[in-house]
Design an enzyme around this catalytic site. Structure first.
Site, PDB file in Angstrom:
ATOM      1  N   LYS A 145       0.839  -1.212   0.000  1.00 17.99           N
ATOM      2  CA  LYS A 145       0.000   0.000   0.000  1.00 17.99           C
ATOM      3  C   LYS A 145       0.873   1.260   0.000  1.00 17.99           C
ATOM      4  CE  LYS A 145      -2.308  -0.937   3.807  1.00 17.99           C
ATOM      5  NZ  LYS A 145      -1.791  -2.258   4.177  1.00 17.99           N
ATOM      6  N   ARG A 152      -1.050  -8.982  13.164  1.00 19.44           N
ATOM      7  CA  ARG A 152      -1.536  -7.952  12.235  1.00 19.44           C
ATOM      8  C   ARG A 152      -2.501  -8.558  11.221  1.00 19.44           C
ATOM      9  NH1 ARG A 152       4.049  -5.805  10.418  1.00 19.44           N
ATOM     10  NH2 ARG A 152       2.934  -4.485   8.939  1.00 19.44           N
ATOM     11  N   ARG A 184      -9.303   1.626   9.339  1.00 15.18           N
ATOM     12  CA  ARG A 184      -8.897   0.249   9.605  1.00 15.18           C
ATOM     13  C   ARG A 184      -9.930  -0.523  10.411  1.00 15.18           C
ATOM     14  NH1 ARG A 184      -2.905   0.738   8.896  1.00 15.18           N
ATOM     15  NH2 ARG A 184      -1.967  -1.295   9.207  1.00 15.18           N
ATOM     16  N   ARG A 226      11.418  -3.018  10.270  1.00 27.40           N
ATOM     17  CA  ARG A 226      10.423  -2.366  11.133  1.00 27.40           C
ATOM     18  C   ARG A 226      10.231  -3.176  12.398  1.00 27.40           C
ATOM     19  NH1 ARG A 226       5.205  -0.582   7.601  1.00 27.40           N
ATOM     20  NH2 ARG A 226       4.204  -1.520   9.405  1.00 27.40           N
ATOM     21  N   ARG A 237      11.253  -7.289   4.303  1.00 27.85           N
ATOM     22  CA  ARG A 237      11.153  -5.839   4.061  1.00 27.85           C
ATOM     23  C   ARG A 237      12.177  -5.065   4.901  1.00 27.85           C
ATOM     24  NH1 ARG A 237       5.313  -3.151   4.555  1.00 27.85           N
ATOM     25  NH2 ARG A 237       5.348  -3.906   6.695  1.00 27.85           N
TER      26      ARG A 237
HETATM   27  P1  AMP Z   1       1.049   0.413   8.587  1.00 25.56           P
HETATM   28  O1  AMP Z   1       2.323   1.128   8.310  1.00 25.56           O
HETATM   29  O2  AMP Z   1      -0.131   1.003   7.865  1.00 25.56           O
HETATM   30  O3  AMP Z   1       1.172  -1.079   8.399  1.00 25.56           O
HETATM   31  O4  AMP Z   1       0.731   0.629  10.142  1.00 25.56           O
HETATM   32  C1  AMP Z   1       1.610   0.152  11.134  1.00 25.56           C
HETATM   33  C2  AMP Z   1       0.891   0.087  12.462  1.00 25.56           C
HETATM   34  O5  AMP Z   1       0.437   1.395  12.832  1.00 25.56           O
HETATM   35  C3  AMP Z   1      -0.354  -0.786  12.507  1.00 25.56           C
HETATM   36  O6  AMP Z   1      -0.073  -2.165  12.691  1.00 25.56           O
HETATM   37  C4  AMP Z   1      -1.089  -0.177  13.698  1.00 25.56           C
HETATM   38  O7  AMP Z   1      -0.500  -0.570  14.911  1.00 25.56           O
HETATM   39  C5  AMP Z   1      -0.804   1.311  13.521  1.00 25.56           C
HETATM   40  N1  AMP Z   1      -1.838   1.970  12.678  1.00 25.56           N
HETATM   41  C6  AMP Z   1      -1.668   2.511  11.439  1.00 25.56           C
HETATM   42  N2  AMP Z   1      -2.817   3.006  10.975  1.00 25.56           N
HETATM   43  C7  AMP Z   1      -3.750   2.760  11.930  1.00 25.56           C
HETATM   44  C8  AMP Z   1      -5.140   3.003  12.043  1.00 25.56           C
HETATM   45  N3  AMP Z   1      -5.826   3.597  11.051  1.00 25.56           N
HETATM   46  N4  AMP Z   1      -5.779   2.613  13.184  1.00 25.56           N
HETATM   47  C9  AMP Z   1      -5.107   2.024  14.193  1.00 25.56           C
HETATM   48  N5  AMP Z   1      -3.795   1.743  14.143  1.00 25.56           N
HETATM   49  C10 AMP Z   1      -3.107   2.100  13.022  1.00 25.56           C
END
Ligand code: AMP
Length: 214
Positions: A13, A171, A88, A160, A127
């Site tokens: 994404k 996740r 989300r 990460r 990654r």
């Molecule tokens: P991402 O980089 O989008 O995979 O996000 C990494 C982490 O950030 C996720 O696993 C959540 O812990 C947190 N996170 C990101 N976006 C959201 C969201 N919209 N709602 C809640 N937690 C989020």
């Protein structure tokens, strides 16, 4: 144009949003990137968020919604924006609808990138992300396992903190139980476009661009 780039963790994404943002000159809002920056800068939001991120859990909605509102409230209405990582869950989806309504706007399109769990896990475990410019790379495409130098800015490529086998399992669980229902909300409005994620990033990007040019 207000677009959501949707899909499970690790599907690309962020990469696709960045490509699209550059090609169409649209703002890219990644909630994950905002949170990681907050953690790096040790802000109150960052301190509250890190334990959830490391465990692969969602951050509480009350922290996320204000953060997204701050990100979109000053944008000019011309080009719109791409949301990556938000909404989300259903509560966030309803919050977003309300926020956009205050600007007399709505989500125009949801790009859903589809990929199998096995491929997702393979991609996430390989990654590497630059800690300076945020560029994402993969061990299969040249990044080394421990640390490496980012070829764009010289920063350090790192894994990460939530790209561990245990956090990935969680996740994915969170994605299927809380995030996937968001898709039904938008399918009911006939604005979801499904894209096969099991291809090179250029092919995926070309398909997404074609949707925007329709
Ligand atoms: P991402 O980089 O989008 O995979 O996000 C990494 C982490 O950030 C996720 O696993 C959540 O812990 C947190 N996170 C990101 N976006 C959201 C969201 N919209 N709602 C809640 N937690 C989020």
């Amino acid at each position: 144009m207000i677009a959501i780039i949707f899909g499970p963790p690790g599907v690309g994404k962020g990469t696709q949003s960045a490509l699209l943002s550059e090609k169409l000159n649209i703002l890219h809002i990644s909630t994950g990137d905002i949170l990681r920056k907050a953690i790096q800068n040790k802000t109150e939001l960052g301190i509250k968020s890190s334990k959830y991120i490391n465990a692969g859990e969602l951050i509480p909605d009350e922290l996320i919604t204000g953060m997204v509102f701050d990100a979109i409230k000053n944008i000019s209405s011309d080009n719109g924006f791409i949301l990556d990582g938000y909404p989300r869950n259903i509560a966030q989806t309803e919050d977003l609808d309300k926020m956009l309504l205050t600007f007399s706007k709505k989500v125009d399109v949801v790009i859903n990138i589809v990929l199998s769990d096995d491929e997702i896990i393979k991609r996430i475990l390989g990654r590497r992300v630059c800690d300076l410019c945020g560029r994402v790379t993969h061990v299969d495409y040249g990044a080394q396992m421990d640390s490496d130098v980012c070829e764009v800015c010289g920063g350090e490529l790192k894994t990460r903190t939530d790209d561990t086998a245990e956090a990935i399992r969680n996740r994915l669980k969170v994605y299927y139980s809380q995030t996937l229902p968001v898709l039904d909300h938008y399918r009911a409005r006939s604005i979801v476009m499904d894209i096969d994620g099991n291809r090179g990033k250029e092919n995926i990007s070309a398909d997404i661009l074609a949707i925007f040019k329709e």
